[in-house]
Design a protein around this motif. Structure first.
Motif, PDB file in Angstrom:
ATOM      1  N   ALA A 119      22.444  42.364  33.820  1.00 49.55           N
ATOM      2  CA  ALA A 119      21.424  42.339  34.750  1.00 49.55           C
ATOM      3  C   ALA A 119      21.968  41.218  36.170  1.00 49.55           C
ATOM      4  N   PHE A 120      23.297  41.802  36.407  1.00 52.07           N
ATOM      5  CA  PHE A 120      23.959  41.113  37.275  1.00 52.07           C
ATOM      6  C   PHE A 120      23.417  41.302  38.689  1.00 52.07           C
ATOM      7  N   ASP A 121      23.370  40.215  39.615  1.00 51.10           N
ATOM      8  CA  ASP A 121      22.687  40.552  40.936  1.00 51.10           C
ATOM      9  C   ASP A 121      23.655  40.897  42.057  1.00 51.10           C
ATOM     10  N   THR A 122      24.884  40.467  41.744  1.00 49.43           N
ATOM     11  CA  THR A 122      26.185  40.911  42.744  1.00 49.43           C
ATOM     12  C   THR A 122      27.410  40.847  41.980  1.00 49.43           C
ATOM     13  N   PHE A 123      28.420  41.242  42.580  1.00 51.64           N
ATOM     14  CA  PHE A 123      29.789  41.024  42.311  1.00 51.64           C
ATOM     15  C   PHE A 123      30.582  39.896  42.783  1.00 51.64           C
ATOM     16  N   GLN A 124      31.148  39.074  41.884  1.00 54.45           N
ATOM     17  CA  GLN A 124      31.569  37.797  42.348  1.00 54.45           C
ATOM     18  C   GLN A 124      33.068  37.685  41.861  1.00 54.45           C
ATOM     19  N   ILE A 125      33.912  36.854  42.529  1.00 57.08           N
ATOM     20  CA  ILE A 125      35.137  36.651  42.078  1.00 57.08           C
ATOM     21  C   ILE A 125      34.868  34.956  41.588  1.00 57.08           C
ATOM     22  N   LYS A 126      35.192  34.873  40.308  1.00 54.91           N
ATOM     23  CA  LYS A 126      35.252  33.649  39.460  1.00 54.91           C
ATOM     24  C   LYS A 126      36.167  32.761  39.778  1.00 54.91           C
ATOM     25  N   GLN A 127      36.132  31.608  39.176  1.00 54.89           N
ATOM     26  CA  GLN A 127      37.260  30.750  39.151  1.00 54.89           C
ATOM     27  C   GLN A 127      38.048  31.136  37.744  1.00 54.89           C
ATOM     28  N   SER A 128      39.473  30.697  37.871  1.00 54.19           N
ATOM     29  CA  SER A 128      40.297  30.814  36.579  1.00 54.19           C
ATOM     30  C   SER A 128      39.658  30.530  35.584  1.00 54.19           C
ATOM     31  N   GLU A 129      39.933  30.697  34.402  1.00 57.46           N
ATOM     32  CA  GLU A 129      39.698  30.243  33.062  1.00 57.46           C
ATOM     33  C   GLU A 129      40.726  30.304  32.063  1.00 57.46           C
ATOM     34  N   SER A 130      40.783  29.218  31.158  1.00 57.06           N
ATOM     35  CA  SER A 130      42.098  29.507  30.074  1.00 57.06           C
ATOM     36  C   SER A 130      41.255  29.224  28.754  1.00 57.06           C
ATOM     37  N   SER A 131      42.155  29.670  27.906  1.00 58.99           N
ATOM     38  CA  SER A 131      41.757  29.491  26.507  1.00 58.99           C
ATOM     39  C   SER A 131      42.202  28.337  25.757  1.00 58.99           C
ATOM     40  N   GLY A 132      43.249  27.629  26.460  1.00 58.89           N
ATOM     41  CA  GLY A 132      43.880  26.442  25.991  1.00 58.89           C
ATOM     42  C   GLY A 132      45.037  26.813  25.408  1.00 58.89           C
ATOM     43  N   GLU A 133      45.385  28.460  25.262  1.00 58.60           N
ATOM     44  CA  GLU A 133      46.708  28.734  24.663  1.00 58.60           C
ATOM     45  C   GLU A 133      47.131  29.872  25.666  1.00 58.60           C
ATOM     46  N   ARG A 134      47.257  29.636  26.761  1.00 57.03           N
ATOM     47  CA  ARG A 134      47.340  30.615  27.851  1.00 57.03           C
ATOM     48  C   ARG A 134      48.870  31.084  28.031  1.00 57.03           C
ATOM     49  N   LYS A 135      48.997  32.189  28.313  1.00 55.65           N
ATOM     50  CA  LYS A 135      50.302  32.743  28.930  1.00 55.65           C
ATOM     51  C   LYS A 135      50.361  32.783  30.467  1.00 55.65           C
ATOM     52  N   ILE A 136      51.133  31.893  31.047  1.00 55.49           N
ATOM     53  CA  ILE A 136      50.973  31.925  32.348  1.00 55.49           C
ATOM     54  C   ILE A 136      51.645  33.126  33.058  1.00 55.49           C
ATOM     55  N   SER A 137      51.135  33.797  33.787  1.00 55.55           N
ATOM     56  CA  SER A 137      51.748  35.084  34.729  1.00 55.55           C
ATOM     57  C   SER A 137      52.138  34.736  36.136  1.00 55.55           C
ATOM     58  N   ILE A 138      53.198  34.767  36.485  1.00 57.64           N
ATOM     59  CA  ILE A 138      53.665  34.451  37.848  1.00 57.64           C
ATOM     60  C   ILE A 138      54.388  35.722  38.223  1.00 57.64           C
ATOM     61  N   SER A 139      53.886  35.899  39.649  1.00 58.77           N
ATOM     62  CA  SER A 139      54.385  37.208  39.917  1.00 58.77           C
ATOM     63  C   SER A 139      55.772  37.147  40.661  1.00 58.77           C
ATOM     64  N   PRO A 140      56.539  38.106  40.644  1.00 62.63           N
ATOM     65  CA  PRO A 140      57.842  37.948  41.367  1.00 62.63           C
ATOM     66  C   PRO A 140      57.720  37.944  42.938  1.00 62.63           C
ATOM     67  N   ASP A 141      58.883  37.503  43.643  1.00 60.13           N
ATOM     68  CA  ASP A 141      58.700  37.487  45.145  1.00 60.13           C
ATOM     69  C   ASP A 141      58.911  39.194  45.543  1.00 60.13           C
ATOM     70  N   ILE A 142      57.870  39.381  46.524  1.00 61.88           N
ATOM     71  CA  ILE A 142      57.522  40.713  46.741  1.00 61.88           C
ATOM     72  C   ILE A 142      57.981  41.230  48.044  1.00 61.88           C
ATOM     73  N   GLY A 143      58.382  42.069  48.331  1.00 60.05           N
ATOM     74  CA  GLY A 143      59.065  42.665  49.649  1.00 60.05           C
ATOM     75  C   GLY A 143      57.704  42.931  50.661  1.00 60.05           C
TER      76      GLY A 143
END
Length: 754
Positions: free
Chosen positions: A81-105
């Motif tokens: 029963a969501f009212d809207t669609f939102q972008i939430k803040q990032s979360e972590s499990s405490g054992e996260r695998k960081i993902s960093i994007s390459p430099d993109i053209g």
């Protein structure tokens, strides 16, 4: 109504993926949220079933440029029963695998704005958005937020800040976001540190290139040296100043049409050139192409790339021609990326510097790749690809640092079932290689403290010494060619035992000799050496690599034991005095520095044929031999001997081949045909040995790796020979066959042994 939880795994952070999902949700009239969780993106969405279906399909098919989706997992959940669609803040499990994007053209949307005179970023050379721009090269720490990048030097103006905070903007959370009012700016400097006052430094630099000057251009991951590719004098001056005798220069063209004037371009090659990674792509040169041969002496191919930064685009748009765009360094030294180093080290090479005040934090060379058999076949994996993750066939519970080799070095971090490779570090014999700096940065970015360190068993490699200096970890020594084999197996998800055909320059063997022409059976944990080429001495050790005539005399001495080797007059050998000849003969007689290397066999044949006796860059003799070969269909193959001992090990003896080559030269047989016949011989041997191994071990998977397999002619001959005989052949398509892929192989072997 339907409510789902969607987990998107892959390279999906830092590239505008959440705003993309937000807009899709609005399109399909869905409520819910999207957020980053560890290295994944989590979506909960509620709406009509057909809308949910379309939403998921668009995520799969229409993701932003640079997104690489490994898996989309969809689970139905109870209604929210969501009212809207939102972008939430990032979360972590405490054992996260960081993902960093390459430099993109630079993306097509930014290019439209770049050339739109009504846009506030018209002709701004640092335009970017969440779909493009620098990433890995500007990040200093995690999380990937502006205060932890080199963009912290620039405070966003009100307009840029508003875009940055707007979920519907293409620049929502684009960390390099800037404009002419608040961001980096270009500057033109004359060699000697004289600043050239100009309202448009990029246009001024273009005019200087047209006049024949050499310009050092600061790009995304470092500096390039640029000049007009059609100005022979400028090209020759650059080659002379850079101390680069024969190694090919990379080229940058304003568009595909210009490239097609010079090279043949297939659909797959076009797609690779236009991909977000924007690598240098090796293309077949047209025979009638009107471009100076000094660009790539003795080559049938050229390395081309398209402009991948807005600054490059503006520069090429002003010039409307093809530029030499080669790494800014003195030959064999690392790429310059810090402004002070560039202005100092390149002052004797570049006439002017087109620089800027956006700091490059991590150096990142251009990637080099090609298309083989319809798929990508990388030669150097760096900008545009790193630090993207590579999934492996199994998961490990240990954290692994793999330190790579001595040449073309990369390092690898492995945790769980995914590996992260560094960019091209280069040759560690150079004191400025940034090896340790890269290791520290990678560990910091990915929050990984290794408990296992894998490294090459060669005791003198800098990478091995560094690994052994790390305390309180498990140390795993790994044989060089087993690492090559494991890297190719891992990226192809090969399970179980396979045949490994590993041809390269040199690697330290378990018997203390230098291997390089190896046939293995094995898996990720262990291997057995089944065959190799007969050992030959390398007279002078490393000098035999730089001077292939030495390997030629070594091979001929073995093939003609009763003859005086000085009668052969190979290359500069005729110029040696009596003492030098005596020392050389002594080295052959002592049989030190023994090697089974196929790379050294290529060197020997190249020198025997008079193609290349002394190299100016690594692999030159073999490359020239490959380019020399013609009429393979009409060429046969030379005789060879397969000598088997009682334990099932086969030694491949080539003395008969060398004797026949000398007979053919004496009878004035075409050298191009001899070169082709030699290639056919190595392929014939490969087929024969693999069949023998299959007969005794019941294995039909064949893995081809090692730097010699950068020779596309040999790769093609071997692959076709093996497939014709019923083998399933695996080759590289994610990491290079050369030592740039070693660290991945080391990491998966260490994981399998943990």
């Amino acid at each position: 109504m339907r409510t789902v939880r969607i987990k998107v795994t892959g390279i999906v952070q830092g590239i505008g993926f959440r705003p993309f999902v937000y807009k899709l949700a609005a399109k399909y009239k869905l409520s819910g949220f999207v957020n980053n969780f560890d290295s994944d993106v989590i979506i909960e969405a509620e709406g009509l079933n057909e809308n949910i279906t379309g939403f998921i399909e668009d995520i799969r098919e229409k993701s932003p440029q640079g997104a690489l989706i490994y898996e989309i997992k969809v689970d139905d959940i109870p209604g929210r029963a969501f009212d809207t669609f939102q972008i939430k803040q990032s979360e972590s499990s405490g054992e996260r695998k960081i993902s960093i994007s390459p430099d993109i053209g630079v993306c097509s949307d930014c290019l439209k704005e770049l050339y739109d005179q009504s846009d506030r970023r018209f002709a701004y050379p640092f335009i970017n958005c969440t779909n493009c721009g620098p990433r890995y090269t500007i990040i200093e720490n995690i999380p990937y937020d502006r205060p932890y990048t080199s963009m912290k030097d620039f405070i966003m103006c009100d307009k840029c800040s508003s875009e940055y905070r707007d979920p519907l903007s293409r620049r929502f959370h684009a960390q390099p976001n800037a404009c002419r009012q608040c961001g980096p700016f270009p500057e033109l400097i004359k060699s000697g540190n004289e600043v050239i006052k100009s309202e448009n430094p990029v246009k001024e630099a273009a005019e200087l290139i047209k006049k024949g000057y050499i310009i050092a251009v600061k790009g995304i991951g470092g500096y390039h040296l640029a000049c007009d590719a059609f100005n022979k004098d400028a090209v020759c001056a650059l080659r002379q100043r850079k101390l680069r005798d024969g190694k090919p220069f990379a080229l940058m063209a304003p568009d595909l049409e210009k490239i097609r004037e010079i090279c043949e371009v297939s659909f797959a090659e076009e797609s690779l050139l236009k991909s977000p990674a924007a690598p240098i792509v090796i293309l077949k040169r047209k025979k009638e192409a009107a471009i100076p041969k000094e660009i790539a002496p003795n080559q049938r191919s050229l390395g081309f790339m398209l402009p991948y930064s807005p600054l490059h685009s503006l520069l090429l748009n002003d010039i409307k021609s093809i530029l030499v765009m080669t790494s800014a360094n003195i030959s064999d030294s690392p790429l310059c990326f810090r402004d002070g180093d560039a202005l100092g080290q390149l002052s004797g090479i570049a006439d002017f510097f087109l620089t800027n005040n956006r700091r490059i934090y991590m150096r990142c060379d251009d990637s080099v790749t090609r298309i083989y058999n319809g798929k990508e076949y990388p030669l150097r994996r760096s900008r545009g690809y790193v630090p993207g993750r590579i999934k492996i066939p199994f998961a490990t519970e240990v954290n692994i640092l793999a330190c790579g080799g001595e040449l073309k070095n990369t390092v690898c971090l492995l945790s769980g079932d995914s590996a992260v490779l560094s960019g091209h570090i280069g040759d560690l014999i150079n004191p400025d290689s940034c090896f340790e700096e890269t290791v520290r940065h990678m560990k910091k970015l990915f929050e990984l403290i290794p408990d296992t360190v894998a490294y090459d068993m060669h005791p003198d490699y800098l990478s091995s010494k560094y690994a052994e200096s790390i305390a309180n970890v498990k140390h795993v020594k790994i044989q060089h060619h087993h690492a090559h084999m494991a890297a190719c197996m891992a990226e192809n998800f090969v399970a179980g035992d396979s045949i490994g055909v590993i041809f390269d320059g040199l690697g330290f063997g378990e018997d203390g000799n230098l291997w390089g022409g190896e046939f293995f059976t094995g898996n990720y944990k262990t291997f057995t050496r089944r065959a190799c080429f007969s050992y030959l001495p390398m007279p002078g050790g490393e000098m035999a690599i730089k001077e292939p005539w030495r390997m030629a005399l070594s091979a001929l001495s073995s093939a003609f034991p009763q003859k005086n080797i000085w009668d052969f007059n190979i290359g500069p050998s005729s110029e040696l005095n009596d003492l030098q000849k005596k020392v050389f003969s002594g080295m052959l007689h002592k049989k030190t520095n023994l090697t089974s290397s196929v790379g050294r066999i290529f060197d020997a044949v190249s020198a025997i044929l008079g193609i290349c006796s002394v190299i100016s860059y690594e692999g030159e003799a073999a490359i020239m031999l490959e380019n020399f070969a013609e009429n393979l269909e009409s060429a046969q193959y030379y005789p060879f001997a397969l000598n088997q001992n009682g334990e099932g090990f086969t030694e491949i003896e080539l003395s008969q081949m060398y004797r026949e080559i000398m007979l053919e030269l004496d009878s004035n047989a075409p050298r191009k045909l001899i070169a082709a016949k030699f290639h056919n011989t190595i392929a014939e041997i490969t087929g024969n040995i693999c069949i023998k191994i299959r007969d005794c071990c019941n294995l039909s998977n064949a893995v081809l790796s090692g730097g010699v397999f950068q020779n596309i002619l040999l790769l093609d001959l071997c692959r076709k020979k093996l497939e014709k005989n019923g083998f399933k052949v695996y080759i590289h398509n994610k990491v290079p066959a050369n030592d740039g892929g070693l660290s991945l192989g080391q990491a998966v072997i260490a994981a399998a042994r943990s």
